[in-house]
Design an enzyme around this catalytic site. Structure first.
Site, mmCIF file in Angstrom:
data_model
loop_
_atom_site.group_PDB
_atom_site.id
_atom_site.type_symbol
_atom_site.label_atom_id
_atom_site.label_comp_id
_atom_site.label_asym_id
_atom_site.label_seq_id
_atom_site.Cartn_x
_atom_site.Cartn_y
_atom_site.Cartn_z
ATOM 1 N N GLY A 1 43.461 28.743 44.257
ATOM 2 C CA GLY A 1 43.494 29.500 43.009
ATOM 3 C C GLY A 1 43.537 31.002 43.238
ATOM 4 O O GLY A 1 43.613 31.480 44.373
ATOM 5 N N ASP B 1 41.447 34.042 43.228
ATOM 6 C CA ASP B 1 40.070 34.555 43.293
ATOM 7 C C ASP B 1 39.055 33.538 42.753
ATOM 8 O O ASP B 1 38.086 33.918 42.078
ATOM 9 C CB ASP B 1 39.965 35.900 42.544
ATOM 10 C CG ASP B 1 40.922 36.943 43.108
ATOM 11 O OD1 ASP B 1 41.183 36.914 44.324
ATOM 12 O OD2 ASP B 1 41.424 37.773 42.329
ATOM 13 N N ARG C 1 59.162 31.780 49.199
ATOM 14 C CA ARG C 1 57.759 32.121 49.423
ATOM 15 C C ARG C 1 57.149 31.216 50.493
ATOM 16 O O ARG C 1 56.301 31.629 51.275
ATOM 17 C CB ARG C 1 57.005 31.969 48.088
ATOM 18 C CG ARG C 1 55.796 32.830 48.067
ATOM 19 C CD ARG C 1 55.077 32.916 46.755
ATOM 20 N NE ARG C 1 53.869 33.667 47.024
ATOM 21 C CZ ARG C 1 53.674 34.937 46.693
ATOM 22 N NH1 ARG C 1 54.580 35.601 46.039
ATOM 23 N NH2 ARG C 1 52.554 35.545 47.022
ATOM 24 N N ASP D 1 40.680 29.639 48.266
ATOM 25 C CA ASP D 1 41.216 28.316 47.949
ATOM 26 C C ASP D 1 42.583 28.514 47.287
ATOM 27 O O ASP D 1 43.130 29.615 47.318
ATOM 28 C CB ASP D 1 40.230 27.489 47.105
ATOM 29 C CG ASP D 1 40.014 28.081 45.718
ATOM 30 O OD1 ASP D 1 40.739 29.035 45.336
ATOM 31 O OD2 ASP D 1 39.127 27.579 45.000
ATOM 32 N N ASN E 1 38.372 36.423 51.485
ATOM 33 C CA ASN E 1 39.026 37.510 50.751
ATOM 34 C C ASN E 1 37.963 38.354 50.071
ATOM 35 O O ASN E 1 36.953 37.816 49.586
ATOM 36 C CB ASN E 1 39.975 36.937 49.688
ATOM 37 C CG ASN E 1 40.849 38.010 49.033
ATOM 38 O OD1 ASN E 1 40.957 39.128 49.526
ATOM 39 N ND2 ASN E 1 41.473 37.643 47.925
ATOM 40 N N THR E 2 38.184 39.650 50.041
ATOM 41 C CA THR E 2 37.279 40.517 49.293
ATOM 42 C C THR E 2 38.012 41.030 48.051
ATOM 43 O O THR E 2 39.164 41.459 48.122
ATOM 44 C CB THR E 2 36.721 41.661 50.158
ATOM 45 O OG1 THR E 2 35.926 42.499 49.335
ATOM 46 C CG2 THR E 2 37.806 42.473 50.832
ATOM 47 N N HIS E 3 37.320 40.927 46.909
ATOM 48 C CA HIS E 3 37.929 41.246 45.618
ATOM 49 C C HIS E 3 37.053 42.271 44.886
ATOM 50 O O HIS E 3 35.823 42.100 44.836
ATOM 51 C CB HIS E 3 38.048 39.958 44.783
ATOM 52 C CG HIS E 3 38.630 40.197 43.430
ATOM 53 N ND1 HIS E 3 39.909 40.663 43.247
ATOM 54 C CD2 HIS E 3 38.091 40.068 42.179
ATOM 55 C CE1 HIS E 3 40.139 40.807 41.956
ATOM 56 N NE2 HIS E 3 39.045 40.450 41.285
HETATM 57 C C1 GAR Z 1 39.745 46.694 48.009
HETATM 58 O O1 GAR Z 1 38.927 47.203 46.969
HETATM 59 C C2 GAR Z 1 39.997 45.224 47.829
HETATM 60 O O2 GAR Z 1 38.929 44.526 47.271
HETATM 61 C C3 GAR Z 1 41.175 45.239 46.891
HETATM 62 O O3 GAR Z 1 41.994 46.257 47.368
HETATM 63 C C4 GAR Z 1 41.156 47.275 47.945
HETATM 64 C C5 GAR Z 1 41.706 47.602 49.310
HETATM 65 O O4 GAR Z 1 41.134 48.756 49.838
HETATM 66 N N1 GAR Z 1 41.808 43.954 46.849
HETATM 67 C C6 GAR Z 1 42.285 43.400 45.742
HETATM 68 O O5 GAR Z 1 42.320 43.957 44.671
HETATM 69 C C7 GAR Z 1 42.817 41.999 45.936
HETATM 70 N N2 GAR Z 1 42.880 41.310 44.680
HETATM 71 P P1 GAR Z 1 41.383 49.150 51.353
HETATM 72 O O6 GAR Z 1 42.879 48.981 51.638
HETATM 73 O O7 GAR Z 1 40.976 50.589 51.445
HETATM 74 O O8 GAR Z 1 40.548 48.249 52.220
#
Ligand code: GAR
Length: 202
Positions: free
Chosen positions: A144, A146, A66, A142, A108-110
């Site tokens: 962790g 999320d 990794r 970071d 990151n977007t979660h």
């Molecule tokens: C999004 O909702 C994003 O937040 C999520 O995957 C989707 C991607 O959509 N990410 C996670 O769950 C990460 N933990 P997209 O490929 O259409 O942008």
């Protein structure tokens, strides 16, 4: 000079598309200079190619460890000299190498309201728990899962007849708006973090 974004994706890439569309306006203040992925053949990479943005792929299984995968990913990201790295549906935990090279510059977007429902199944976990509202969180990555300082959050209702797909789709509509607004504001005005509190502004 516009803020240089490298975006990492693993799937459909609708969040990436929202950034590409926003960046078409010079007033937005940011440009997507490259898109990376951890797998081939995904719509996210096709979106980048259609927009004329260079792409790279590093599959975990092509690396002995990794750490090697993370180093290869970090080197590719760094070769585009980004100001900000955006994980937009990137379904792997990034490692120390990337975070060390770009301190406080990996976002990151979660699809959940952190700190609730971390991991890769945020919408399903929220639905199973029975919450009445959920949403999306943009945060500074970071070490962790999320857990990083929160840049922005957006809230959507959970409807009685939701399934995972309908709930995730509602989240994604709000998520894309939050991502575009926040990344643009960071590109134009910068970001500071004090005791986990994130502030966008000069
Ligand atoms: C999004 O909702 C994003 O937040 C999520 O995957 C989707 C991607 O959509 N990410 C996670 O769950 C990460 N933990 P997209 O490929 O259409 O942008």
């Amino acid at each position: 000079m516009p803020c240089r974004l490298v975006v990492l994706v693993s799937g459909a890439g609708t969040n990436l598309q929202a950034l590409l569309d926003a960046a078409a306006d010079p007033a937005y203040g940011a440009e997507v200079v490259a898109v990376g992925a951890d797998r081939d053949g995904i719509e996210g990479l096709a979106r980048a190619e259609r927009a004329g943005v260079p792409t790279f792929v590093h599959r975990l299984r092509d690396h002995a460890t990794r750490e090697e995968w993370d180093a290869a990913l970090a080197a590719s990201v760094a070769s585009y000299a980004p100001d900000v790295v955006v994980l937009a549906g990137f379904m792997k935990l990034v490692g120390e190498e990337l975070l060390t090279r770009f301190p406080h510059r990996v976002l990151n977007t979660h699809p959940a309201l952190c700190p609730a429902f971390p991991g890769t199944s945020g919408p399903a976990d929220a639905l199973a728990y029975g919450v009445k509202v959920t949403g999306a969180t943009l945060f500074v990555v970071d070490a962790g899962v999320d857990t990083g300082p929160i840049v922005a959050q957006t809230v959507v209702p959970v409807e009685d007849d939701d399934d995972v797909a309908s709930l995730h789709e509602r989240i994604k509509v709000a998520e894309r708006r939050m991502l575009v607004d926040s990344v643009g504001a960071i590109a134009r005005d910068g970001l500071t973090i004090t005791d986990r509190k994130v502030r966008i502004g000069p």
